[in-house]
Design a protein around this motif. Structure first.
Motif, PDB file in Angstrom:
ATOM      1  N   LEU A  57       0.845  -1.197   0.000  1.00 61.72           N
ATOM      2  CA  LEU A  57       0.000   0.000   0.000  1.00 61.72           C
ATOM      3  C   LEU A  57       0.878   1.242   0.000  1.00 61.72           C
ATOM      4  N   GLY A  58       1.999   1.180  -0.692  1.00 60.28           N
ATOM      5  CA  GLY A  58       2.999   2.232  -0.640  1.00 60.28           C
ATOM      6  C   GLY A  58       2.792   3.359  -1.624  1.00 60.28           C
ATOM      7  N   THR A  59       1.675   4.033  -1.559  1.00 64.11           N
ATOM      8  CA  THR A  59       1.418   5.191  -2.400  1.00 64.11           C
ATOM      9  C   THR A  59       1.164   6.385  -1.493  1.00 64.11           C
ATOM     10  N   ARG A 107       0.467  11.173  -5.114  1.00 60.58           N
ATOM     11  CA  ARG A 107       0.121   9.782  -5.425  1.00 60.58           C
ATOM     12  C   ARG A 107       1.322   9.000  -5.981  1.00 60.58           C
ATOM     13  N   GLN A 108       2.518   9.393  -5.580  1.00 57.26           N
ATOM     14  CA  GLN A 108       3.738   8.720  -6.030  1.00 57.26           C
ATOM     15  C   GLN A 108       3.844   7.345  -5.384  1.00 57.26           C
ATOM     16  N   ARG A 109       4.233   6.371  -6.166  1.00 60.90           N
ATOM     17  CA  ARG A 109       4.461   5.006  -5.669  1.00 60.90           C
ATOM     18  C   ARG A 109       5.795   4.999  -4.936  1.00 60.90           C
ATOM     19  N   LEU A 110       5.809   4.490  -3.707  1.00 60.65           N
ATOM     20  CA  LEU A 110       7.005   4.483  -2.878  1.00 60.65           C
ATOM     21  C   LEU A 110       7.627   3.095  -2.819  1.00 60.65           C
ATOM     22  N   VAL A 136       0.048   7.275   4.047  1.00 59.28           N
ATOM     23  CA  VAL A 136      -0.222   6.193   3.095  1.00 59.28           C
ATOM     24  C   VAL A 136      -1.403   5.391   3.634  1.00 59.28           C
ATOM     25  N   PRO A 137      -2.156   4.695   2.771  1.00 53.72           N
ATOM     26  CA  PRO A 137      -3.305   3.920   3.252  1.00 53.72           C
ATOM     27  C   PRO A 137      -2.861   2.765   4.137  1.00 53.72           C
TER      28      PRO A 137
END
Length: 181
Positions: free
Chosen positions: A84-86, A110-113, A142-143
């Motif tokens: 859930l790394g956004t 909303r960058q992907r981490l 992050v969610p």
């Protein structure tokens, strides 16, 4: 009888004041942040490297916009899992008003981490000119549940004194990429 009624009403009033709000069970834990210092919550590690207040913003691909903008340069990574790394929560609160990071231009919104490997970029918030001297709070998260869920179990809050920032013109957003440490 009247004295007992008054005492019970006073006890009921005290209990209502001591009771947590209805959303307290889903409220996130808050971690305070400072510019230049690393802050973390369960699955997010963030370092805000710089904050700019500008009369315009542009990116490396040619997009630009005029107005009052707050630009936040940061480095972020997930700490435990990439599932859930956004960076889905990027909000700026000024008084009773909340502003979301813009998705126009090439921003970090909303960058992907990646776990343990920081990515860098800029968030941009378009603001009304009337708030340029106020105090604000940047909230990042992050969610923490099912995919698409926006609730976070932990958030990072950074207080920002907008009045202390010097006004700039045409700030260039950092390109999204790997952090340069």
């Amino acid at each position: 009888m009247w004295l007992l009624t008054a005492a019970l009403l006073a006890c009921a009033w005290l209990v209502s004041k001591a009771t947590l709000p209805d959303d307290a069970t889903i409220a996130p834990f808050v971690s305070a942040a400072q510019i230049g210092e690393q802050s973390s919550v369960r699955n997010l590690v963030v370092t805000v490297t710089d904050v700019h207040l500008s009369t315009g913003v542009k990116d490396a691909e040619g997009w630009s916009a005029e107005g009052t903008w707050l630009i936040v340069d940061l480095e972020a990574a997930t700490a435990g899992t990439q599932d859930l790394g956004t960076l889905s929560l990027a909000q700026l609160t000024i008084g009773e008003r909340t502003f979301s990071a813009t998705d126009r231009g090439t921003t970090f919104n909303r960058q992907r981490l990646v776990t343990g490997v920081p990515r860098a970029g800029s968030l941009a918030f378009e603001l009304p000119a009337t708030v340029a001297d106020d105090r604000a709070t940047l909230r990042l998260g992050v969610p923490s549940g099912a995919i698409g869920e926006v609730l976070s179990d932990g958030v990072i809050d950074l207080p920002i004194d907008l009045g202390a920032l010097s006004g700039e013109t045409g700030v260039l957003l950092q390109e999204n990429g790997w952090a340069r440490r």
